[in-house]
Design an enzyme around this catalytic site. Structure first.
Site, PDB file in Angstrom:
ATOM      1  N   ASN A 101       0.768  -1.425  -0.230  1.00 23.32           N
ATOM      2  CA  ASN A 101      -0.075  -0.484   0.284  1.00 23.32           C
ATOM      3  C   ASN A 101       0.911   0.918   0.208  1.00 23.32           C
ATOM      4  O   ASN A 101       2.270   1.004   0.324  1.00 23.32           O
ATOM      5  CB  ASN A 101      -0.689   0.253   1.008  1.00 23.32           C
ATOM      6  CG  ASN A 101      -2.258  -0.807   1.339  1.00 23.32           C
ATOM      7  OD1 ASN A 101      -1.545  -1.443   0.552  1.00 23.32           O
ATOM      8  ND2 ASN A 101      -2.865  -0.569   2.479  1.00 23.32           N
ATOM      9  N   GLU A 481     -21.132  19.798   3.502  1.00 20.36           N
ATOM     10  CA  GLU A 481     -20.981  17.912   3.449  1.00 20.36           C
ATOM     11  C   GLU A 481     -22.777  17.568   3.476  1.00 20.36           C
ATOM     12  O   GLU A 481     -22.535  16.431   2.494  1.00 20.36           O
ATOM     13  CB  GLU A 481     -21.650  17.810   5.361  1.00 20.36           C
ATOM     14  CG  GLU A 481     -21.527  16.682   5.648  1.00 20.36           C
ATOM     15  CD  GLU A 481     -20.010  15.362   5.344  1.00 20.36           C
ATOM     16  OE1 GLU A 481     -19.557  16.768   4.955  1.00 20.36           O
ATOM     17  OE2 GLU A 481     -20.674  14.660   5.250  1.00 20.36           O
ATOM     18  N   LYS A 485     -21.884  14.487   0.099  1.00 21.09           N
ATOM     19  CA  LYS A 485     -22.670  13.256   0.471  1.00 21.09           C
ATOM     20  C   LYS A 485     -23.929  12.678  -0.866  1.00 21.09           C
ATOM     21  O   LYS A 485     -23.203  11.280  -0.883  1.00 21.09           O
ATOM     22  CB  LYS A 485     -24.349  13.479   1.288  1.00 21.09           C
ATOM     23  CG  LYS A 485     -23.020  13.448   3.022  1.00 21.09           C
ATOM     24  CD  LYS A 485     -22.925  12.012   3.573  1.00 21.09           C
ATOM     25  CE  LYS A 485     -21.344  11.565   3.475  1.00 21.09           C
ATOM     26  NZ  LYS A 485     -20.300  12.207   3.747  1.00 21.09           N
ATOM     27  N   HIS A 504     -24.533  35.914  -7.305  1.00 22.60           N
ATOM     28  CA  HIS A 504     -23.394  36.140  -8.395  1.00 22.60           C
ATOM     29  C   HIS A 504     -22.702  35.228  -9.198  1.00 22.60           C
ATOM     30  O   HIS A 504     -21.466  35.242 -10.221  1.00 22.60           O
ATOM     31  CB  HIS A 504     -22.224  36.602  -6.786  1.00 22.60           C
ATOM     32  CG  HIS A 504     -22.785  38.046  -6.745  1.00 22.60           C
ATOM     33  ND1 HIS A 504     -22.337  38.989  -6.887  1.00 22.60           N
ATOM     34  CD2 HIS A 504     -23.269  37.409  -5.131  1.00 22.60           C
ATOM     35  CE1 HIS A 504     -23.019  39.468  -5.912  1.00 22.60           C
ATOM     36  NE2 HIS A 504     -23.493  38.708  -4.268  1.00 22.60           N
ATOM     37  N   LYS A 603     -11.456   5.064   1.200  1.00 16.24           N
ATOM     38  CA  LYS A 603     -11.440   5.083   2.302  1.00 16.24           C
ATOM     39  C   LYS A 603     -11.560   5.567   2.397  1.00 16.24           C
ATOM     40  O   LYS A 603     -11.212   7.273   3.566  1.00 16.24           O
ATOM     41  CB  LYS A 603     -12.490   3.828   3.563  1.00 16.24           C
ATOM     42  CG  LYS A 603     -12.558   4.654   4.696  1.00 16.24           C
ATOM     43  CD  LYS A 603     -14.129   4.694   4.454  1.00 16.24           C
ATOM     44  CE  LYS A 603     -14.319   5.495   6.466  1.00 16.24           C
ATOM     45  NZ  LYS A 603     -15.705   6.131   5.761  1.00 16.24           N
TER      46      LYS A 603
END
Ligand code: F6R
Length: 608
Positions: A101, A481, A485, A504, A603
């Protein structure tokens, strides 16, 4: 980003590796592979696509017999997703296999050098230089070859390594990327995330940078790059395996949304003592807190959004100037840091590369670092001066929900602590805020129980092409947020806009039927937002409003309204986000998206 699992012991390795990889699939999922020693040689299986392709190919691991092996689930960085690029990678003879990784930064130079010595490369990956390098240095002693390889490579990485002629040993090493060793009865595991092995053991060893593990079924030997033995402590993880399973829910995301009451409560309760806010982890006296000149909040993605909310709260409550930065910007913008500034880094995983780099930069500038982190023992947690854990439990779905909610709580507590130390919060005001805080878990649960209504609303917008989220002040932070999502899991383009900015430019994008989610939880800004709602309505927008109970003005202008229970105006983010998470979830499910593993995402982002 990718996942590593390795096993050595007396059980069949391949099914254990597959099981672990399945739990890590959220970290990377465009291809996967395993190498298992069968008593004579290392056998490999690799497949592109989701892990079940590898599962079927190996009949659940049955075609790869043996009790020692390594596996990997990949999220491509160097080279397209393909069987050839999937890990493990081996030397030409197939006697040394490596899973990795991270990134080997100097792989091109190493590759050229190895090629000039006759080494043939099969893949486009950076990882493939590792087995060839090991082959180059190997003269019967794997430890020495690993050390020599480490002296040549730069970058950040976590590795699992096996040698066919040392089949009783499994090797592992990390630098900057996460990797843990799990200790069972007569068996050892390696994994890039504890959730991969929770089913088998909760006893783990956190490897430090450039610490090497040499594992056999019966014992572990740890050494450093000078081949000196080092002693490592075994820690017990208190997450149990059910926390990393779906528990009857269709998706981890839904399960994790439903766990928000618990996550919030667990983060809150230990820090409320006898009507006071007690943050034992923040080892600063009130005087030291009062002397903080400025707060920097640094994070990525959703964690950054909690920082945007926190800026409003700190400045309002504690009258302390706050700068909120995306870690990827902060680290390169040469910020004006001074020794009496406090830098708060926020990260669910505790491994995000940019956040970690920002932490190190601020630390070098002499600032104290407070980390708000969910994963115990993660790199950010280990490197910060103070760590305030969010007790949300393992979060598996790529899109964060419960960790986000827990981060907000940690920030509310911190802001209140600062406000108290700076003389702005005490007595009745403090009591009423604590009262509001303690009500949040049940209010969140109430909103979660209202999910059928959100499901109905979502069903009408499954075919939406674009969605706009508008709000002012804290409500704008919520919009950031809510919009993230929606777009990350449903692939519908969405924008969060400070409502006053619409005129604007953005308003030209509103057309007949465009969904506008309007968040209005701040009484003082409600009238302003009402005007913004009218403006977009006049251009054909359909309005879904999220507002506080009794705000009939907003309700009357909206096509759909979700009413939030009453709380302190500075805490409304914790409530308003629930319907927005649900909206995103149900729209994504309705569009047939892979909610837990959205395309192109992983993740934890351990590369820059
Ligand atoms: C979005 C999401 C990401 C993370 C971001 C930071 O749903 O989960 O935007 O918030 O990648 O990750 P951590 O918190 O692990 O540093």
């Amino acid at each position: 980003m990718c996942g590593i699992v390795g096993y050595i012991g007396k059980q069949k390795a391949a099914p254990i590796i597959l099981d672990g990889l399945e739990r890590l699939e959220y970290r990377g999922y465009d291809s996967a592979g395993m190498a298992v020693y069968d008593g004579e040689k290392l056998n490999q299986a690799k497949a592109t696509g989701r892990l079940n392709v590898l599962y079927n190919l190996t009949r659940g691991g049955q075609t790869l017999p043996g009790t020692m092996g390594i596996g990997h689930t990949r999220w491509a960085t160097h080279g397209v997703p393909s069987t050839v690029n999937a890990h493990p990678h081996t030397n030409t003879a197939g006697t040394i296999a490596v899973v990795q990784n991270g990134i080997i930064e100097n792989y091109q130079a190493l590759r050229r050098r190895l090629e000039s010595r006759g080494y043939k490369f099969a893949s486009d990956t950076d990882t493939e230089v590792l087995p060839h390098l090991l082959d180059n240095y190997y003269n019967g002693d794997p430890r020495k070859a690993i050390i020599q390889m480490l002296q040549q490579i730069t970058g950040s990485f976590a590795l699992g390594i096996v040698f066919a002629d040392h089949p009783d040993h499994l090797y592992s090493v990390r630098k900057e990327c996460p990797l843990i060793v799990g200790k069972g009865e007569g068996e050892y595991f390696i994994a890039s995330d504890v959730t991969a092995i929770l089913k088998y053991t909760r006893d783990v060893v956190y490897l430090g940078n450039l610490e090497i593990a040499d594992l056999t079924a019966d014992g572990a030997f740890y050494f450093n790059i000078d081949e000196e033995e080092i002693s490592k402590e075994v820690s017990t993880v208190d997450w149990d395996v059910s926390a990393a399973e779906k528990g009857g829910y269709e998706h981890f995301m839904l399960k994790e949304m439903m766990e928000q009451r618990q996550a919030v409560r667990d983060t809150l309760n230990p820090r409320l003592k006898k009507g006071e806010i007690v943050i034992e982890e923040l080892k600063m006296t009130d005087e030291e807190i009062a002397n903080v000149r400025k707060l920097f909040i640094v994070a990525c993605g959703s964690a950054y959004h909690t920082g945007v909310t926190a800026k409003y709260i700190f400045e309002n409550l504690a009258r302390l100037p706050v700068e909120v930065d995306l870690a990827s910007e902060f680290r390169y913008r040469d910020p004006l840091l001074e020794k009496d500034d406090l830098v708060v880094v926020i990260s669910q995983s505790g491994e995000t590369a940019d956040t970690l780099a920002a932490l190190r930069m601020a630390s070098e500038a002499g600032c104290k670092i407070l980390a708000i982190v969910n994963v115990v023992g993660s790199t950010i947690a280990r490197e910060a001066d103070f760590v305030m854990y969010t007790w949300a439990g393992p979060e598996i779905a790529v899109a964060t929900t419960k960790a986000y909610s827990a981060q907000l709580i940690a920030l509310y507590l911190l802001a209140m602590k600062f406000a108290g130390a700076r003389g702005y919060l005490h007595g009745r005001k403090l009591r009423s805020m604590i009262d509001a805080l303690t009500k949040l878990p049940d209010q969140i649960e109430m909103l979660l129980n209202n999910r059928e209504e959100l499901q109905r609303i979502a069903s009408r917008f499954i075919a939406a092409r674009a969605v706009f989220f508008i709000g002012r002040g804290i409500d704008y932070a919520i919009c950031l947020e809510g919009s993230l999502k929606l777009k990350e899991i449903s692939y519908i383009h969405s924008e969060a806009y400070a409502a006053g900015e619409l005129k604007h430019g953005t308003i030209s994008l509103i057309e007949d039927g465009t969904l506008v989610a309007a968040v209005s939880t701040q009484a003082s800004l409600s009238e302003k937002l009402l005007s913004n709602i009218k403006e977009v309505k006049a251009r054909g927008a359909v309005i879904l409003s999220i507002t506080t109970m009794g705000n009939t003005d907003i309700e009357n202008e909206s096509d759909y309204t979700v009413m939030l229970p009453e709380t302190h105006p500075l805490f409304t983010d914790s409530l308003a986000i629930i319907p927005l998470q649900m909206l995103a979830y149900y729209i994504a499910v309705g569009r047939g998206c892979d909610v837990d593993k959205p395309r192109n995402l992983a993740k934890s982002v351990t590369v820059e």
